[in-house]
Write a protein that holds these residues in place. Structure first.
Motif, PDB file in Angstrom:
ATOM      1  N   PRO A   2      36.730  40.619  49.334  1.00 26.43           N
ATOM      2  CA  PRO A   2      37.830  39.904  48.445  1.00 26.43           C
ATOM      3  C   PRO A   2      37.174  38.355  48.045  1.00 26.43           C
ATOM      4  O   PRO A   2      37.182  38.087  46.834  1.00 26.43           O
ATOM      5  N   SER A   3      36.279  38.086  48.948  1.00 26.77           N
ATOM      6  CA  SER A   3      35.214  36.900  48.052  1.00 26.77           C
ATOM      7  C   SER A   3      34.665  37.221  47.330  1.00 26.77           C
ATOM      8  O   SER A   3      34.014  36.381  46.502  1.00 26.77           O
ATOM      9  N   GLN A   4      33.823  38.813  47.114  1.00 26.07           N
ATOM     10  CA  GLN A   4      33.389  38.727  45.463  1.00 26.07           C
ATOM     11  C   GLN A   4      34.235  39.146  44.335  1.00 26.07           C
ATOM     12  O   GLN A   4      33.569  38.576  43.780  1.00 26.07           O
ATOM     13  N   ILE A   5      35.429  39.725  44.798  1.00 30.15           N
ATOM     14  CA  ILE A   5      36.254  39.637  43.741  1.00 30.15           C
ATOM     15  C   ILE A   5      36.846  38.684  43.548  1.00 30.15           C
ATOM     16  O   ILE A   5      36.630  38.525  41.747  1.00 30.15           O
ATOM     17  N   GLY A   6      36.944  37.523  43.856  1.00 27.81           N
ATOM     18  CA  GLY A   6      37.585  36.100  43.503  1.00 27.81           C
ATOM     19  C   GLY A   6      36.844  35.321  42.664  1.00 27.81           C
ATOM     20  O   GLY A   6      36.765  34.695  41.862  1.00 27.81           O
ATOM     21  N   THR A   7      35.207  35.676  43.657  1.00 32.08           N
ATOM     22  CA  THR A   7      34.418  35.365  41.877  1.00 32.08           C
ATOM     23  C   THR A   7      34.216  35.986  40.963  1.00 32.08           C
ATOM     24  O   THR A   7      34.004  34.667  39.802  1.00 32.08           O
ATOM     25  N   VAL A   8      34.459  36.703  40.352  1.00 32.15           N
ATOM     26  CA  VAL A   8      34.396  37.153  39.301  1.00 32.15           C
ATOM     27  C   VAL A   8      35.856  37.574  38.574  1.00 32.15           C
ATOM     28  O   VAL A   8      35.530  36.777  37.594  1.00 32.15           O
ATOM     29  N   LEU A   9      36.798  36.717  40.000  1.00 36.10           N
ATOM     30  CA  LEU A   9      37.943  36.653  38.602  1.00 36.10           C
ATOM     31  C   LEU A   9      38.085  35.302  38.637  1.00 36.10           C
ATOM     32  O   LEU A   9      38.510  34.830  36.842  1.00 36.10           O
ATOM     33  N   ARG A  10      37.419  34.874  39.192  1.00 36.39           N
ATOM     34  CA  ARG A  10      37.202  33.096  38.630  1.00 36.39           C
ATOM     35  C   ARG A  10      36.545  32.714  38.088  1.00 36.39           C
ATOM     36  O   ARG A  10      36.663  31.804  37.073  1.00 36.39           O
ATOM     37  N   ASP A  11      35.254  33.799  37.905  1.00 38.49           N
ATOM     38  CA  ASP A  11      34.176  33.829  36.185  1.00 38.49           C
ATOM     39  C   ASP A  11      35.292  33.693  35.083  1.00 38.49           C
ATOM     40  O   ASP A  11      34.921  33.328  33.699  1.00 38.49           O
ATOM     41  N   LEU A  12      36.335  35.230  35.172  1.00 37.75           N
ATOM     42  CA  LEU A  12      36.504  34.896  33.908  1.00 37.75           C
ATOM     43  C   LEU A  12      37.554  34.260  33.874  1.00 37.75           C
ATOM     44  O   LEU A  12      37.664  33.783  31.971  1.00 37.75           O
ATOM     45  N   ALA A  13      37.916  33.569  34.514  1.00 39.26           N
ATOM     46  CA  ALA A  13      39.227  32.859  34.119  1.00 39.26           C
ATOM     47  C   ALA A  13      38.107  31.006  33.299  1.00 39.26           C
ATOM     48  O   ALA A  13      38.489  30.511  32.414  1.00 39.26           O
ATOM     49  N   TRP A  14      37.152  30.688  34.095  1.00 34.83           N
ATOM     50  CA  TRP A  14      36.170  30.020  33.714  1.00 34.83           C
ATOM     51  C   TRP A  14      36.161  29.878  32.041  1.00 34.83           C
ATOM     52  O   TRP A  14      35.630  28.800  31.631  1.00 34.83           O
ATOM     53  N   GLN A  15      35.678  31.216  31.914  1.00 38.65           N
ATOM     54  CA  GLN A  15      35.089  32.003  30.604  1.00 38.65           C
ATOM     55  C   GLN A  15      35.637  31.774  30.161  1.00 38.65           C
ATOM     56  O   GLN A  15      35.882  31.800  28.771  1.00 38.65           O
ATOM     57  N   LYS A  16      37.634  32.004  30.074  1.00 39.22           N
ATOM     58  CA  LYS A  16      38.763  31.962  29.127  1.00 39.22           C
ATOM     59  C   LYS A  16      38.375  33.349  28.087  1.00 39.22           C
ATOM     60  O   LYS A  16      38.090  33.734  27.369  1.00 39.22           O
ATOM     61  N   CYS A  17      37.808  34.099  28.923  1.00 36.93           N
ATOM     62  CA  CYS A  17      37.450  35.690  28.812  1.00 36.93           C
ATOM     63  C   CYS A  17      38.700  36.845  28.308  1.00 36.93           C
ATOM     64  O   CYS A  17      39.631  36.363  29.239  1.00 36.93           O
ATOM     65  N   ILE A  18      39.025  37.113  27.519  1.00 38.96           N
ATOM     66  CA  ILE A  18      39.152  37.783  26.974  1.00 38.96           C
ATOM     67  C   ILE A  18      39.553  39.300  27.693  1.00 38.96           C
ATOM     68  O   ILE A  18      38.581  40.167  27.826  1.00 38.96           O
TER      69      ILE A  18
END
Length: 256
Positions: free
Chosen positions: A34-50
């Motif tokens: 979960p910590s790894q998955i959460g890190t990637v999801l936070r990066d998606l949010a931070w970068q405002k990725c489509i």
């Protein structure tokens, strides 16, 4: 190897990354903690990725990750203006997510999301996926192709079947191919494909040897569409120069 260059030479400065070399298996990219998955999801949010979401019913939604809650192991993503799309996702038992994070593909599947309120507006909330694929960055800049151009790759599968696949992207390291007709059984990771013909129409053709280094489903609709990541084998300097010009031309066409 040989190639046919129908375009005039162009000088280009192409971005390059210093990450690890191409992988040999999708499983190297699978994240389950979960910590790894959460890190990637936070990066998606931070970068405002489509983020593209494909529901099991066949409906598609373009969204962004708005918030990630590591403690609750959940994330919030944006609502759609189309009520039909929203209802389809809320009713779908399987929703496939795909995005590009700093040029790196990210793919995962969740179950049914729920409706929620985020900062005064409607949104979706869902539990973390059980697994998430975060593919390594390629060694070289990757240029996507325009689907309307009809660029294709003709190759012979390990079982001797001659097939034509669509070219999705190109870099100095390899090429991304997509097909509705071929699955992972016909083109497994590690397969070596000799004398593949990449046809970029007005930009030229080249014949290369490829090795399949990864594959994943980009759509489950109408039998599914698979993406095959392939690495070039034994390129000489002349062919690399041609590829560099070609990658630059593809990127200019895509931006235009």
């Amino acid at each position: 190897m040989n190639f046919e260059d129908s375009s005039e030479p162009s000088q280009a400065e192409l971005e390059q990354a210093s990450d690890e070399s191409s992988p040999m298996s999708d499983e190297r990219y699978r994240l389950t903690h979960p910590s790894q998955i959460g890190t990637v999801l936070r990066d998606l949010a931070w970068q405002k990725c489509i983020v593209n979401v494909h529901a099991r019913s066949g409906h598609d939604l373009v969204t962004t990750v708005l918030h990630v809650d590591p403690a609750a192991r959940s994330f919030v993503f944006d609502w759609s203006r189309s009520e039909t799309e929203c209802e389809a996702l809320l009713e779908s038992s399987e929703n496939a997510f795909s995005a590009s994070l700093r040029g790196v593909p990210v793919n995962f599947v969740i179950g049914k999301p729920a409706a929620t309120d985020f900062q005064g507006g409607p949104a979706f909330v869902a539990s973390f996926p059980e697994k998430l694929y975060h593919f390594q960055r390629r060694r070289h800049f990757r240029a996507r192709t325009l689907v309307t151009k009809g660029y294709s790759c003709e190759l012979r599968t390990p079982k001797g079947q001659v097939m034509k696949l669509d070219i999705a992207d190109l870099s100095l390291s390899g090429v991304g191919l997509r097909s509705k007709a071929l699955g992972v059984e016909q083109l497994p990771s590690g397969a070596v494909l000799e004398k593949c013909v990449l046809d970029f129409r007005e930009l030229g053709k080249l014949t290369v040897n490829l090795q399949v280094v990864g594959h994943w489903a980009v759509s489950s609709q109408n039998g599914g569409i698979y993406h095959f990541g392939c690495a070039f084998s034994s390129l000489d300097g002349r062919l690399e120069n041609f590829l560099q010009r070609l990658v630059f031309q593809l990127e200019l066409a895509h931006r235009g």
